[in-house]
Design an enzyme around this catalytic site. Structure first.
Site, short mmCIF file in Angstrom:
data_model
loop_
_atom_site.label_atom_id
_atom_site.label_comp_id
_atom_site.label_asym_id
_atom_site.label_seq_id
_atom_site.Cartn_x
_atom_site.Cartn_y
_atom_site.Cartn_z
N TRP A 84 0.84 -1.20 0.00
CA TRP A 84 0.00 0.00 0.00
C TRP A 84 0.88 1.25 0.00
O TRP A 84 2.02 1.23 0.45
CB TRP A 84 -0.93 0.01 1.21
CG TRP A 84 -0.25 0.08 2.56
CD1 TRP A 84 0.14 -0.97 3.34
CD2 TRP A 84 0.12 1.26 3.28
NE1 TRP A 84 0.74 -0.51 4.49
CE2 TRP A 84 0.73 0.86 4.49
CE3 TRP A 84 -0.02 2.63 3.03
CZ2 TRP A 84 1.21 1.75 5.44
CZ3 TRP A 84 0.47 3.54 3.97
CH2 TRP A 84 1.07 3.09 5.17
N GLU A 103 9.49 -2.39 17.72
CA GLU A 103 8.51 -2.59 16.66
C GLU A 103 7.18 -3.09 17.23
O GLU A 103 6.10 -2.71 16.77
CB GLU A 103 9.03 -3.57 15.60
CG GLU A 103 10.20 -3.06 14.79
CD GLU A 103 9.81 -2.06 13.71
OE1 GLU A 103 8.67 -1.56 13.71
OE2 GLU A 103 10.66 -1.79 12.84
N THR A 110 5.43 -0.15 18.93
CA THR A 110 4.82 0.74 17.94
C THR A 110 3.55 0.12 17.37
O THR A 110 2.56 0.82 17.13
CB THR A 110 5.82 1.03 16.80
OG1 THR A 110 7.07 1.42 17.36
CG2 THR A 110 5.31 2.14 15.92
N ASP A 123 2.20 -3.26 9.39
CA ASP A 123 3.61 -3.19 8.97
C ASP A 123 4.54 -3.38 10.16
O ASP A 123 5.54 -4.12 10.10
CB ASP A 123 3.91 -1.84 8.33
CG ASP A 123 3.41 -1.72 6.90
OD1 ASP A 123 2.85 -2.69 6.37
OD2 ASP A 123 3.60 -0.63 6.31
N GLU A 124 4.22 -2.70 11.26
CA GLU A 124 5.07 -2.78 12.44
C GLU A 124 5.14 -4.21 12.98
O GLU A 124 6.20 -4.66 13.43
CB GLU A 124 4.57 -1.84 13.54
CG GLU A 124 4.40 -0.38 13.12
CD GLU A 124 5.72 0.35 12.89
OE1 GLU A 124 6.78 -0.31 12.88
OE2 GLU A 124 5.69 1.57 12.70
N HIS A 179 4.82 5.43 6.57
CA HIS A 179 3.99 5.71 7.75
C HIS A 179 3.95 7.20 8.05
O HIS A 179 2.88 7.78 8.26
CB HIS A 179 4.53 4.95 8.97
CG HIS A 179 4.60 3.47 8.76
ND1 HIS A 179 5.27 2.63 9.62
CD2 HIS A 179 4.10 2.68 7.78
CE1 HIS A 179 5.17 1.39 9.18
NE2 HIS A 179 4.46 1.40 8.07
N GLU A 190 7.61 8.62 13.51
CA GLU A 190 7.73 7.96 12.21
C GLU A 190 8.53 8.80 11.23
O GLU A 190 9.23 8.28 10.36
CB GLU A 190 6.35 7.66 11.63
CG GLU A 190 5.50 6.70 12.44
CD GLU A 190 5.92 5.25 12.30
OE1 GLU A 190 6.90 4.98 11.57
OE2 GLU A 190 5.29 4.38 12.92
N GLU A 223 8.95 1.73 6.25
CA GLU A 223 8.62 2.58 7.38
C GLU A 223 8.37 4.03 6.95
O GLU A 223 7.54 4.73 7.55
CB GLU A 223 9.77 2.55 8.40
CG GLU A 223 9.89 1.25 9.17
CD GLU A 223 8.91 1.17 10.33
OE1 GLU A 223 8.41 2.22 10.76
OE2 GLU A 223 8.64 0.04 10.79
N HIS A 265 7.52 -6.26 10.86
CA HIS A 265 8.89 -5.90 11.17
C HIS A 265 9.33 -6.48 12.52
O HIS A 265 10.47 -6.95 12.67
CB HIS A 265 9.05 -4.38 11.17
CG HIS A 265 8.72 -3.77 9.84
ND1 HIS A 265 8.42 -2.42 9.69
CD2 HIS A 265 8.61 -4.31 8.59
CE1 HIS A 265 8.16 -2.17 8.41
NE2 HIS A 265 8.27 -3.30 7.74
#
Length: 331
Positions: A33, A166, A169, A198-199, A116, A76, A113, A202
């Site tokens: 995305w 991570e 977050t 996403d976090e 974000h 971020e 990252e 990771h």
């Protein structure tokens, strides 16, 4: 053999596997995305109507919420600091004339990252609820001031830190998403949830790096883990400050907001530590040295010790007035 050389040998031994980690835990640029997928299309005739919708939904969100969202965004946005720090870690070599897997990972992780901050920054700008110039000043300060997370160039300590951070977050963004949805702001909730996803990917990657290092060098990995927890895991924006303010002061005040909202709490810190202890199976590690055994014992007992301390902790209920946001969350 010096510890530094052991770490370098382990990093070099694992490096051929990094390409597989990238395929497992990262998403190709053409498939992942992008911020514009969740924002009004500036080329569309409906652009201004969609902006008005964002501004309307934003009116329902309270002061502490906006402070937390601004601080999350600034955190971020400070990616140049994080990438430059990780690129200097022992074993992450971008200068030896070949494509080092670790440096490729850091660049690809940074690229993911980076989206974000782009998304949240644009949302804040369109919402009309914050003083963007003050936000931008704080972001510039944070990048300029840098940070010190207590890891030096040690890859073991850095991977403990990123495994922990991570997940922290992820929790924060998920909680912000939940609060936004409760106020009827489905679009912002969707943005924060997609970032949280996403976090989590990771986090899963970095905890896997530590797990593999434990197979190669359990003694030094356990010692590095214990050292990081003794120092305490500081947040990447712990030097946060407003215009005219001193380094770190705004972070303390933001932390109180996050605690009041329940976005990130002392209990979350304890829970993350316990999850890492469990996943890395500290209790099952074999043939540790005497010093590593003591470090393991410290780590196994630490969650319970922190639990007792947290029960006595108090945080400020006083609402600080940030320059980013006025008292009612409006300009």
């Amino acid at each position: 053999m010096p510890e530094k050389n052991i770490r370098l040998e382990v990093m070099q031994a694992i490096e051929p596997k990094v390409e597989g980690f990238m395929k497992e835990f990262l998403i190709p640029t053409e498939e992942i995305w992008q911020p514009t997928d969740f924002l009004p299309d500036s080329q569309s005739d409906k652009f201004f109507d969609e902006v008005e919708a964002i501004r309307g939904e934003a009116k329902e969100l309270g002061y502490d919420f906006w402070v937390t969202l601004v601080a999350d965004t600034i955190t971020e946005e400070a990616l140049p600091t994080y990438e430059s720090w990780l690129m200097d870690v022992e074993g992450i070599d971008q200068h030896n004339g070949k494509e080092n897997g670790w440096s490729k990972w850091v660049r690809a992780w940074t690229a993911e990252e980076n989206r974000h901050g782009d998304l949240l920054n644009k949302y804040l700008y369109l919402s009309g609820r914050v003083n963007m110039r003050e936000v931008e000043i704080t972001t510039q300060h944070l990048i300029s001031d840098g940070f010190d997370i207590g890891t030096d160039r040690d890859p073991y300590k850095n991977f403990v830190y990123t495994s922990f951070q991570e997940l922290a977050t992820n929790i924060s963004h998920k909680r912000v998403a939940k609060l936004a949805r409760q106020k009827g702001n489905k679009s912002l909730a969707k943005m924060c949830n997609i970032i949280a996803g996403d976090e989590m990917r990771h986090h899963l990657a970095y905890r896997e790096f530590v797990k593999i290092i434990l197979e190669h060098d359990p003694n030094n990995m356990v010692l590095a883990f214990a050292d990081m927890m003794k120092r305490k895991i500081v947040m990447p924006a712990h030097f946060l400050r407003e215009s005219g303010g001193s380094i770190g002061l705004a972070f303390e005040q933001f932390s109180d907001c996050a605690q009041r909202l329940g976005v990130y709490t002392a209990q979350d810190y304890i829970d993350i530590l316990q999850k890492l202890n469990d996943y890395w199976q500290l209790g099952s590690l074999q043939s540790l040295s005497d010093t590593a055994e003591k470090a393991r014992d410290y780590l196994m007992k630490l969650p319970e010790r922190l639990q007792r301390i947290s029960e006595r902790m108090k945080f400020s209920e006083e609402q600080h007035t940030f320059k980013w946001v006025t008292a009612n969350g409006m300009l």
